[in-house]
Motif scaffolding. Structure first.
Motif, PDB file in Angstrom:
ATOM      1  N   HIS A 156     -86.608  -5.732 -18.296  1.00  0.00           N
ATOM      2  CA  HIS A 156     -85.331  -6.410 -18.468  1.00  0.00           C
ATOM      3  C   HIS A 156     -84.170  -5.440 -18.603  1.00  0.00           C
ATOM      4  O   HIS A 156     -83.113  -5.810 -19.053  1.00  0.00           O
ATOM      5  CB  HIS A 156     -85.356  -7.325 -19.698  1.00  0.00           C
ATOM      6  N   SER A 196     -80.429 -15.182 -16.929  1.00  0.00           N
ATOM      7  CA  SER A 196     -79.626 -14.041 -17.354  1.00  0.00           C
ATOM      8  C   SER A 196     -78.216 -14.533 -17.596  1.00  0.00           C
ATOM      9  O   SER A 196     -77.681 -15.292 -16.787  1.00  0.00           O
ATOM     10  CB  SER A 196     -79.600 -12.966 -16.270  1.00  0.00           C
ATOM     11  N   ARG A 217     -83.477 -12.066  -7.628  1.00  0.00           N
ATOM     12  CA  ARG A 217     -82.731 -11.275  -8.628  1.00  0.00           C
ATOM     13  C   ARG A 217     -81.779 -10.284  -7.973  1.00  0.00           C
ATOM     14  O   ARG A 217     -80.608 -10.197  -8.362  1.00  0.00           O
ATOM     15  CB  ARG A 217     -83.653 -10.558  -9.613  1.00  0.00           C
ATOM     16  N   HIS A 249     -81.267  -3.863 -17.042  1.00  0.00           N
ATOM     17  CA  HIS A 249     -80.503  -4.113 -15.833  1.00  0.00           C
ATOM     18  C   HIS A 249     -79.253  -3.264 -15.759  1.00  0.00           C
ATOM     19  O   HIS A 249     -78.259  -3.673 -15.215  1.00  0.00           O
ATOM     20  CB  HIS A 249     -80.148  -5.605 -15.724  1.00  0.00           C
ATOM     21  N   THR A 283     -86.713 -17.555 -15.974  1.00  0.00           N
ATOM     22  CA  THR A 283     -85.816 -16.542 -16.523  1.00  0.00           C
ATOM     23  C   THR A 283     -84.373 -16.938 -16.261  1.00  0.00           C
ATOM     24  O   THR A 283     -84.045 -17.412 -15.177  1.00  0.00           O
ATOM     25  CB  THR A 283     -86.092 -15.164 -15.874  1.00  0.00           C
ATOM     26  N   GLU A 293     -80.999 -11.767 -21.651  1.00  0.00           N
ATOM     27  CA  GLU A 293     -82.049 -12.130 -20.707  1.00  0.00           C
ATOM     28  C   GLU A 293     -82.960 -13.089 -21.460  1.00  0.00           C
ATOM     29  O   GLU A 293     -83.443 -12.760 -22.546  1.00  0.00           O
ATOM     30  CB  GLU A 293     -82.811 -10.877 -20.281  1.00  0.00           C
TER      31      GLU A 293
END
Length: 174
Positions: A16, A133, A159, A18, A131, A120
């Motif tokens: 996770h 975000s 993603r 990013h 998921t 997240e």
């Protein structure tokens, strides 16, 4: 905010973090002849064939980009400066009301080179994991909330596109 929540299988061993280098992603996104949105003081690029919807009320304007499957990218614009941490916590409360089993992480994320408030969220829906975000930051005149969400199998594929949409977002960041 209500969205069609897609759910999918997930091995739960993904990263996770990013805080990626997105140099070149906007050029790559626009070189694919993708579509663009421009309005409400913002502009961004999104994949051709994805559907855009815009809703406004007295409190916010929300622009949602829906993939042909279950993934979506949503931009909410709030007039004035609101506390990004409070908005993030409000969104988390809404997820907690809808889903019993949540895992929340706080990744390091940059938008236009500026650190932003980010979360997240992994959550279970119909015994499967999805998921979401979320990213919150200020522009010169408004507060911006970005949420992108998909079931995990789809998230693995989309993603990079979702992050590209976010990085293509053009607005006056403070």
């Amino acid at each position: 905010m209500k969205h069609d929540d897609g759910c999918g299988c997930h091995d739960h061993d993904h990263d996770h973090d990013h805080d990626h280098d997105h140099s070149g992603l906007v050029d790559e996104l626009t070189s694919r002849n993708d579509a663009s949105y421009s309005g409400n003081g913002v502009q961004f690029f999104y994949p051709d064939g994805w559907e855009v919807q815009e809703e406004s009320n007295d409190e916010q304007t929300m622009i949602t980009v829906q993939s042909p499957a279950t993934a979506y990218w949503s931009l909410s614009l709030f007039e004035g400066h609101h506390d990004p941490e409070e908005i993030a916590e409000s969104v988390l409360r809404a997820y907690r009301e809808m889903y019993d089993d949540l895992e929340v992480q706080e990744p390091d994320v940059l938008v236009q080179g500026i650190p932003v408030v980010a979360r997240e969220i992994d959550f279970v829906c119909m015994e499967l994991v999805s998921t979401a975000s979320l990213i919150v930051f200020h522009t010169a005149t408004q507060t911006v909330l970005v949420i992108f969400q998909a079931e995990d199998r789809e998230m693995e594929r989309v993603r990079p596109l979702m992050e590209e949409i976010t990085q293509s977002l053009s607005c006056d960041v403070e």
